[in-house]
Design a protein around this motif. Sequence first.
Motif, mmCIF file in Angstrom:
data_model
loop_
_atom_site.group_PDB
_atom_site.id
_atom_site.type_symbol
_atom_site.label_atom_id
_atom_site.label_comp_id
_atom_site.label_asym_id
_atom_site.label_seq_id
_atom_site.Cartn_x
_atom_site.Cartn_y
_atom_site.Cartn_z
ATOM 1 N N THR A 1 0.825 -1.208 0.000
ATOM 2 C CA THR A 1 0.000 0.000 0.000
ATOM 3 C C THR A 1 0.862 1.263 0.000
ATOM 4 N N THR A 2 0.244 2.364 -0.421
ATOM 5 C CA THR A 2 0.853 3.692 -0.372
ATOM 6 C C THR A 2 -0.126 4.633 0.310
ATOM 7 N N THR A 3 0.299 5.269 1.396
ATOM 8 C CA THR A 3 -0.550 6.188 2.150
ATOM 9 C C THR A 3 -0.240 7.612 1.740
ATOM 10 N N VAL A 4 -1.302 8.365 1.394
ATOM 11 C CA VAL A 4 -1.139 9.740 0.924
ATOM 12 C C VAL A 4 -2.055 10.652 1.726
ATOM 13 N N ARG A 5 -1.738 11.957 1.681
ATOM 14 C CA ARG A 5 -2.507 12.959 2.419
ATOM 15 C C ARG A 5 -2.831 14.115 1.475
ATOM 16 N N PHE A 6 -4.134 14.460 1.379
ATOM 17 C CA PHE A 6 -4.576 15.507 0.457
ATOM 18 C C PHE A 6 -4.028 16.851 0.925
ATOM 19 N N THR B 1 -4.833 19.893 0.249
ATOM 20 C CA THR B 1 -5.780 20.975 0.502
ATOM 21 C C THR B 1 -6.504 20.818 1.828
ATOM 22 N N THR B 2 -6.964 19.597 2.143
ATOM 23 C CA THR B 2 -7.798 19.379 3.332
ATOM 24 C C THR B 2 -7.125 18.533 4.400
ATOM 25 N N ASN B 3 -5.933 18.004 4.124
ATOM 26 C CA ASN B 3 -5.202 17.150 5.066
ATOM 27 C C ASN B 3 -5.892 15.811 5.296
ATOM 28 N N GLU B 4 -6.767 15.399 4.385
ATOM 29 C CA GLU B 4 -7.390 14.083 4.467
ATOM 30 C C GLU B 4 -6.384 13.012 4.072
ATOM 31 N N THR B 5 -6.479 11.857 4.694
ATOM 32 C CA THR B 5 -5.552 10.752 4.449
ATOM 33 C C THR B 5 -6.264 9.641 3.690
ATOM 34 N N ALA B 6 -5.582 9.079 2.718
ATOM 35 C CA ALA B 6 -6.143 7.984 1.923
ATOM 36 C C ALA B 6 -5.044 6.953 1.681
ATOM 37 N N THR B 7 -5.458 5.769 1.254
ATOM 38 C CA THR B 7 -4.531 4.670 1.010
ATOM 39 C C THR B 7 -4.814 4.060 -0.350
ATOM 40 N N TYR B 8 -3.765 3.905 -1.147
ATOM 41 C CA TYR B 8 -3.840 3.206 -2.426
ATOM 42 C C TYR B 8 -3.240 1.813 -2.268
ATOM 43 N N SER B 9 -3.789 0.863 -2.984
ATOM 44 C CA SER B 9 -3.067 -0.392 -3.153
ATOM 45 C C SER B 9 -2.055 -0.196 -4.274
ATOM 46 N N ASN B 10 -0.864 -0.724 -4.102
ATOM 47 C CA ASN B 10 0.185 -0.504 -5.089
ATOM 48 C C ASN B 10 -0.191 -1.065 -6.460
ATOM 49 N N GLY B 11 -1.007 -2.104 -6.458
ATOM 50 C CA GLY B 11 -1.439 -2.662 -7.732
ATOM 51 C C GLY B 11 -2.341 -1.720 -8.507
#
Length: 281
Positions: free
Chosen positions: A94-99, A101-111
């Motif tokens: 996984t890759t964890t990212v943070r928006f 503009t709003t500081n929201e956090t999301a997670t992508y699957s690397n695939g």
Amino acid sequence: MYFNPLIINLVTLPFLYSRIKLLRGSSPHIRKKTVWCVMIVCYPRVFIAHILCSHFLFDTYTDIGDRIATSNPKSDTNVNGSPTWYVDSVTLFTTTVRFATTNETATYSNGSLAALRIINANRSPKAIISVLIKFGLETPFTKITVFRTAVENFIKARPREWISLVGFRATRVEADVGYIEYKIVVQHRESWQNIGPVLQSKADLSSFCLEATKKLDMKYESPPMPVNLSTSGELDMNLFQGDGNNLLRQRDGGGDNVQSVSAEDLQEVANLFEIRKKKRR
């Protein structure tokens, strides 16, 4: 079937050496992944380790702290810049990212990232921005030339912000609504990673263009549209002839009395905007 571990290690050494050689000068977290890869390959299951190293551990499309944006590779990106996310962490799956503009956090699957276009703002130096501005069709070309000279002087007076004026051209002509649209393309010294100064410089340039159009009496005003409020459904167009002529006279500068303004006369407008100094790092 049993494989001699010594033979397996000898077979995998060239692969490891080529991968580690590519990582020379890379970030610390990438080198850390290399160590994990060596530990995995030392086990007999070489094929699985090879797949993991090829598809996960050596994917260096981004570093921790980079601004990234994902989009469909079959469609064009936004010419005004893409909404970006900060990369917080990257794991095996996984890759964890943070928006940003709003500081929201999301997670992508690397695939899932494999099929997307990944825009890295940290690897996008010298941002190019565009400013759109409208002029009335009755605006003489001499005024537009003066306006362009004033924009060039504004940019040259701020060498710590801007590199140069890349383009100044007409992109759209709308005869029905009475305007011609120009695009101003400018190159900034900062990368898209440092988006704060880029947006501030763009705001200053947009505000200067607005004030310059007022000074040159080039401000575009959309023509009034007729509205039928009669119950019979018939519209008397003579009601709007007087207002339309007055509007045209206003756009022409009141008839024959047109003031002559040069680019030097707009210097006091340019002085309204601060010349920023680049911060030392």
